[in-house]
Design a protein around this motif. Structure first.
Motif, short mmCIF file in Angstrom:
data_model
loop_
_atom_site.label_atom_id
_atom_site.label_comp_id
_atom_site.label_asym_id
_atom_site.label_seq_id
_atom_site.Cartn_x
_atom_site.Cartn_y
_atom_site.Cartn_z
N LYS A 197 0.84 -1.20 0.00
CA LYS A 197 0.00 0.00 0.00
C LYS A 197 0.87 1.26 0.00
CE LYS A 197 -3.71 2.07 2.83
NZ LYS A 197 -3.03 3.26 3.36
N GLN A 198 1.91 1.24 0.80
CA GLN A 198 2.80 2.40 0.88
C GLN A 198 3.61 2.59 -0.40
OE1 GLN A 198 5.13 1.70 4.39
NE2 GLN A 198 3.36 1.87 5.78
N GLN A 199 4.05 1.47 -0.98
CA GLN A 199 4.88 1.56 -2.18
C GLN A 199 4.15 2.23 -3.33
OE1 GLN A 199 8.04 1.27 -1.40
NE2 GLN A 199 8.60 -0.38 -2.81
N LEU A 200 2.88 1.94 -3.51
CA LEU A 200 2.12 2.50 -4.64
C LEU A 200 1.12 3.56 -4.21
CD1 LEU A 200 1.51 -0.59 -6.98
CD2 LEU A 200 3.32 1.13 -7.05
N ASN A 201 1.12 3.90 -2.92
CA ASN A 201 0.26 4.97 -2.41
C ASN A 201 -1.21 4.75 -2.77
OD1 ASN A 201 -0.26 7.39 -1.04
ND2 ASN A 201 -0.10 8.60 -2.92
N THR A 202 -1.69 3.56 -2.50
CA THR A 202 -3.09 3.21 -2.79
C THR A 202 -3.93 3.29 -1.52
OG1 THR A 202 -2.60 0.86 -2.45
CG2 THR A 202 -2.50 1.70 -4.72
N ASP A 203 -5.25 3.21 -1.70
CA ASP A 203 -6.16 3.21 -0.55
C ASP A 203 -6.16 1.87 0.17
OD1 ASP A 203 -7.40 5.89 -0.90
OD2 ASP A 203 -8.04 5.01 -2.81
N VAL A 204 -5.93 0.81 -0.60
CA VAL A 204 -6.01 -0.54 -0.05
C VAL A 204 -4.81 -1.35 -0.48
CG1 VAL A 204 -7.39 -2.67 0.05
CG2 VAL A 204 -8.54 -0.44 -0.13
N GLY A 205 -4.28 -2.13 0.46
CA GLY A 205 -3.25 -3.12 0.14
C GLY A 205 -3.68 -4.46 0.68
N ILE A 206 -3.54 -5.50 -0.10
CA ILE A 206 -3.92 -6.84 0.34
C ILE A 206 -2.77 -7.78 0.08
CG2 ILE A 206 -5.02 -7.48 -1.88
CD1 ILE A 206 -7.14 -8.98 -0.19
N SER A 207 -2.61 -8.77 0.95
CA SER A 207 -1.47 -9.68 0.80
C SER A 207 -1.90 -11.13 0.99
CB SER A 207 -0.38 -9.34 1.83
OG SER A 207 -0.83 -9.62 3.14
N TRP A 248 -2.35 -17.02 5.33
CA TRP A 248 -2.62 -15.74 5.99
C TRP A 248 -2.90 -14.69 4.90
CZ3 TRP A 248 -3.25 -14.44 11.02
CH2 TRP A 248 -2.83 -15.37 11.98
N ILE A 249 -3.99 -13.94 5.10
CA ILE A 249 -4.32 -12.85 4.19
C ILE A 249 -4.32 -11.56 4.99
CG2 ILE A 249 -6.01 -11.90 2.57
CD1 ILE A 249 -7.02 -14.73 2.11
N GLY A 250 -3.52 -10.61 4.55
CA GLY A 250 -3.44 -9.32 5.23
C GLY A 250 -4.21 -8.25 4.48
N LEU A 251 -4.72 -7.27 5.23
CA LEU A 251 -5.51 -6.20 4.62
C LEU A 251 -5.17 -4.87 5.28
CD1 LEU A 251 -7.73 -5.49 2.55
CD2 LEU A 251 -9.39 -5.73 4.40
N ILE A 285 -6.28 -24.54 -3.46
CA ILE A 285 -5.89 -23.72 -2.32
C ILE A 285 -5.61 -22.29 -2.76
CG2 ILE A 285 -4.03 -23.34 -0.63
CD1 ILE A 285 -3.89 -26.45 -0.39
N ARG A 286 -4.94 -22.13 -3.90
CA ARG A 286 -4.65 -20.79 -4.41
C ARG A 286 -5.94 -20.06 -4.80
NH1 ARG A 286 -2.12 -20.99 -9.08
NH2 ARG A 286 -0.95 -19.05 -8.85
N GLU A 287 -6.85 -20.76 -5.47
CA GLU A 287 -8.11 -20.15 -5.89
C GLU A 287 -8.96 -19.78 -4.67
OE1 GLU A 287 -9.78 -23.08 -8.44
OE2 GLU A 287 -8.52 -22.57 -10.16
N ARG A 288 -8.99 -20.65 -3.67
CA ARG A 288 -9.78 -20.36 -2.47
C ARG A 288 -9.18 -19.21 -1.68
NH1 ARG A 288 -10.82 -26.85 -1.49
NH2 ARG A 288 -12.52 -26.96 -3.03
N ALA A 305 -11.21 -15.81 -0.70
CA ALA A 305 -11.24 -15.33 0.68
C ALA A 305 -10.75 -13.89 0.77
CB ALA A 305 -10.38 -16.24 1.56
N GLY A 306 -9.74 -13.55 -0.03
CA GLY A 306 -9.26 -12.18 -0.05
C GLY A 306 -10.32 -11.22 -0.55
N LEU A 307 -11.05 -11.61 -1.59
CA LEU A 307 -12.14 -10.78 -2.10
C LEU A 307 -13.23 -10.62 -1.05
CD1 LEU A 307 -12.36 -12.29 -5.69
CD2 LEU A 307 -11.71 -9.92 -5.14
N ASP A 308 -13.49 -11.68 -0.29
CA ASP A 308 -14.51 -11.60 0.75
C ASP A 308 -14.07 -10.68 1.89
OD1 ASP A 308 -17.14 -12.57 1.55
OD2 ASP A 308 -16.11 -13.54 3.22
N LEU A 309 -12.79 -10.70 2.24
CA LEU A 309 -12.28 -9.75 3.23
C LEU A 309 -12.51 -8.31 2.77
CD1 LEU A 309 -8.82 -10.95 4.66
CD2 LEU A 309 -10.95 -10.55 5.90
N LEU A 310 -12.25 -8.07 1.49
CA LEU A 310 -12.50 -6.74 0.93
C LEU A 310 -13.98 -6.38 0.98
CD1 LEU A 310 -10.16 -6.68 -2.20
CD2 LEU A 310 -10.13 -5.05 -0.30
#
Length: 437
Positions: free
Chosen positions: A343-353, A372-375, A396-399, A403-408
């Protein structure tokens, strides 16, 4: 008013072609308010075809037969139906002229069997074939079911059904109650759990049918009601819609047959003008590729990072080496650092990992499926959530991406600034996507 569709063709029974005709006709019947409780497939056999015609005529008001109207030996539909009705086959002169003209224009010899394509049961209304030669027919009976004959090739059937048959069916049967439908979509709940929690509601419903369907990584519900007007159907479906949301509302994310979680979330972010980036380890760019499938995403997605190796996490998104050394890469601390660093590197509103173990082996003593999914969402505290997914490496990758989209999705729903934005609410919070089948 009830109809049955009979698809004639041994090639359908053998699985050599897919029966798309019955699907097309069923949708058209629903638009006319004609119920269709049975669909039958029968081979090119006179005796078996005669049997299914008799059965269908006894339990329906209208029987629709597709296929078997051509000139070859196995095209027996119109002959078998004429025998059942005890009527002769007569020639449609316009169709006959079209057939003879085609052979003359193409300098080909017309054999006698080609004349069969211009025949139809006496007493029926012939239906013009705009994309072929075999004439169709609509036969109305005083003592039995009515019959509709349509050609087998889909490009011929579709045009004949829409331009010739549907107007005659509408004129013959008048205004019927139509079926209206709404599709609700859910993520994070299994079909079995959804059905169990909604079972009391499903059992008590009479005016609205509730049909669950398991999709890849999600579940849908189709709510259907039959009514004379869309307004009446909408009222019935709205009531059930609200009851469902009261029971399993947190899992609901949107409406529509063609919708998806990624489409819903990214369109919400576009409407809110929230930019996003990602730092991906085990998903290796799959999240970014997934959001890239949504039209217009370039307005909010400047780019992101694939930080598969530990060195990349440190070099690209500034994850402190001390965190990696102390906590490991499959950890809450690393997920948070990746999200905030991107998020800091590209100065965006949201960063997800995304960081974890796709498998098949273990990593840092963690089994495959540990993710682990970070937001890092706007100015909120950075958070991370741990998941344990089952399945193979790709699943596992698709799920993880879902899950990341659901966190968002949850972050957007909890954002009071967005809830106070009337334009945003009008686009999403009050959307019902009502459909007429």
């Amino acid at each position: 008013m009830q109809a049955e569709i009979i698809a004639v063709g041994t090639e359908i029974l053998l699985g050599q072609i897919t029966n798309t005709n019955s699907t097309y006709i069923a949708r058209g019947l629903a638009e006319l308010g004609i119920d269709s409780y049975y669909q039958t497939v029968v081979g090119d056999n006179r005796q078996r075809l005669s049997t299914v015609i008799e059965i269908a005529a006894q339990r329906n008001d209208l029987v629709i037969l597709t296929g078997g109207l051509g000139p070859t030996k196995d095209d027996l539909t119109k002959q078998t139906l004429a025998h059942y009705l005890n009527v002769a086959l007569v020639e449609d002169q316009a169709a006959m002229q079209k057939i003879t003209a085609w052979f003359a224009t193409n300098d080909k010899v017309m054999t006698a069997n080609n004349r069969l394509q211009a025949l139809y049961p006496a007493g029926a209304q012939p239906l013009t074939n705009h994309n072929g030669m075999a004439v169709g027919a609509f036969y109305q009976s005083e003592n039995s079911a009515d019959f509709l004959l349509l050609p087998g090739p889909p490009r011929e059937l579709a045009v004949m059904f829409d331009s010739e048959a549907k107007p005659k069916l509408a004129a013959a049967y008048g205004e019927q109650a139509q079926i209206y439908s709404r599709v609700m979509r859910f993520y994070g709940i299994s079909e079995s759990e959804l059905a169990t929690r909604l079972q009391p509601l499903i059992d008590e419903q009479q005016a609205v049918t509730i049909a669950p369907y398991a999709k890849t990584n999600e579940v849908t519900l189709r709510l259907s009601a039959q009514a004379m007007t869309e307004t009446a159907a909408r009222g019935m479906i709205d009531k059930v819609d609200h009851q469902i949301k009261a029971t399993i509302g947190p899992y609901f994310y949107g409406y529509g047959d063609d919708n998806s979680l990624v489409t819903t979330v990214i369109n919400q972010m576009i409407a809110a003008k929230l930019s996003i980036t990602a730092a991906e380890s085990l998903t290796a760019g799959l999240f970014q590729s997934t959001i890239g499938s949504v039209s217009g995403v370039s307005a909010i997605f400047p780019g992101g990072f694939v930080t598969y190796a530990n060195e990349a996490k440190h070099q690209l998104v500034n994850v402190p080496q001390a965190i990696i050394d102390a906590e490991g890469v499959v950890s809450e601390a690393t997920a948070k650092a990746m999200a905030s660093g991107a998020k800091q590197q590209l100065n965006t509103d949201v960063g997800i990992s995304f960081t974890g173990v796709a498998g098949p082996g273990t990593l840092e003593g963690q089994p495959a499926g540990t993710v682990w999914i970070g937001l890092a969402y706007r100015d909120r505290p950075v958070k991370a959530k741990q998941y344990h997914f089952a399945g193979n490496r790709q699943q596992i990758r698709e799920r993880s991406v879902m899950a990341g989209l659901d966190l968002l999705r949850h972050a957007l729903n909890e954002d009071t600034d967005l809830k106070n934005n009337t334009n945003f609410c009008s686009l999403f919070a009050c959307n019902s996507n009502f459909e007429q089948l």
